[in-house]
Write an enzyme that holds these catalytic residues in place. Sequence first.
Site, PDB file in Angstrom:
ATOM      1  N   HIS A 231      -0.856   2.693   7.076  1.00 59.78           N
ATOM      2  CA  HIS A 231       0.371   3.468   6.990  1.00 59.78           C
ATOM      3  C   HIS A 231       0.195   4.841   7.631  1.00 59.78           C
ATOM      4  CE1 HIS A 231       3.352   6.230   5.353  1.00 59.78           C
ATOM      5  NE2 HIS A 231       4.155   5.178   5.365  1.00 59.78           N
TER       6      HIS A 231
ATOM      7  N   HIS B  70       1.116   5.036  11.658  1.00 63.07           N
ATOM      8  CA  HIS B  70       1.882   6.274  11.791  1.00 63.07           C
ATOM      9  C   HIS B  70       0.889   7.404  12.056  1.00 63.07           C
ATOM     10  CE1 HIS B  70       5.074   4.420   8.923  1.00 63.07           C
ATOM     11  NE2 HIS B  70       5.571   4.428  10.150  1.00 63.07           N
TER      12      HIS B  70
ATOM     13  N   HIS C  90       4.776   7.368  16.758  1.00 63.97           N
ATOM     14  CA  HIS C  90       5.275   8.748  16.809  1.00 63.97           C
ATOM     15  C   HIS C  90       4.349   9.627  17.644  1.00 63.97           C
ATOM     16  CE1 HIS C  90       8.337   7.591  14.014  1.00 63.97           C
ATOM     17  NE2 HIS C  90       7.472   7.405  13.024  1.00 63.97           N
TER      18      HIS C  90
ATOM     19  N   ASP D 285      12.712   2.170  14.321  1.00 63.35           N
ATOM     20  CA  ASP D 285      12.140   2.764  13.123  1.00 63.35           C
ATOM     21  C   ASP D 285      13.098   2.715  11.939  1.00 63.35           C
ATOM     22  OD1 ASP D 285      10.598   4.174  11.328  1.00 63.35           O
ATOM     23  OD2 ASP D 285      10.441   5.984  12.502  1.00 63.35           O
TER      24      ASP D 285
END
Length: 457
Positions: A215, A242, A279, A330
């Site tokens: 995560h 992420h 990202h 997303d």
Amino acid sequence: MTPTERTRTYWLEHAWLGTHVEPDVAVTVSVGGSPGGRDGRITAVHQGVTTPPPGAEILRGLTLPGLANAHSHAFHRALRGTVQVGSGTFWTWREVMYSVADRLTPETYLDLARAVYAEMALAGITTVGEFHYVHHAHGGTPYADPNAMGDALIEAAAEAGVRITLLDTCYLSSGFGDPPDPHQLRFSDGTAEAWAERCSVLKDRDHARIGAAIHSVRAVPADQLATVAHWAERRRAPLHVHLSEQTAENDACLRAHGRTPTRLLADHGVLGPRTTGVHNTHLTDEDVALLGDSRTGTCMCPTTERDLADGIGPAAALQRAGSPLSLGSDSHAVVDLLEEARAMELNERLRTRTRGHWTAAALLRAATADGHAALGWDDTGRIEAGARADLATIALDSVRTAGPLPRLGAETAVFAATAADVRHTIVGGRHVVRDGAHTLVPDVPRALARAVEALRA
């Protein structure tokens, strides 16, 4: 062809062939039951076919390879509109998101995800990367089937007619050594070893691949990062994470470990060609070099990054350094991969006050072949013999797209078209969307409304 195989021919008025738009292209697809695995693949591409062959299905407009949505949280679709009331930050948005996650069950998640994936198909998306972390029942109690939630997502994709890479996500901590908070107990398997044991039961299917995700560096303790990376390495599976979405996370990582999240991942063997950072917003020059030198991918999600006020990531610098780019919707503030591609370029124009950082062809590659590769579908995302017959046709005669010369179809698609201009979506040689209507989910807006309403009950 074997006796059990059948073929279907599509005549493409205009086709994007990776570098340019070509008119009058005939594509032959195997749609039979070939034991050699040719089912749903392109067997031939013929250019200069000025008259559609007899029996060919005619696709008017510009046909692209199917689009790849490389980063999805399907349940976030229920937040649309709700989170636009009032002000705040990513962290206040997150509290609203948790309230929706709390109400999910395998049954309601199936209904919602099926409708969300059908919305994606209407937008020309043929493969979705589902970054999945809502694993267990309330309080963290496993379901009788420990993978009931993941199986619901896989089934939802099948019923919506799209491919899926289930990025089963390891999520163990609320932040750098802190235990999960009450909302996050549903996400946690307790340890990375327990996570690996649970998700090892998941199996690939014809339309589904199983991948892994960390995560974030705040949600997986540093000494357990390698467990997830090794699991993915042994299976040659995609691994997503992420990465540096928020400056607060960077600051906390520096306090806890004396290094950036990117350096922490590098030191624990997470980076590499099968890994994608999602990202990659707040990076140092060293971070950019680490990602590029290791060929770690970057998935940009511009509509979410601007919706959450995250910032504009250094996508151009990352690509120059060697990090392949992909795109994702997303949080599904909108579901429109053409808008994601356009926004990546336009964000960079705003940041630098110069134009032309990517060609339309480069942006389309991020939305097609490179996006599919990031999800483990290396044989998808191109209109060529041997590739999977996944296609998306964009109208060139709508109020948004009428006027430009057809040879500028790629530029028109990226810089003017929207998801509303998708006319057909074909997966494995079969129509999932025909003339703007989903063939498997009859009324997608109603399905979405009912699924979201069920979470409010």
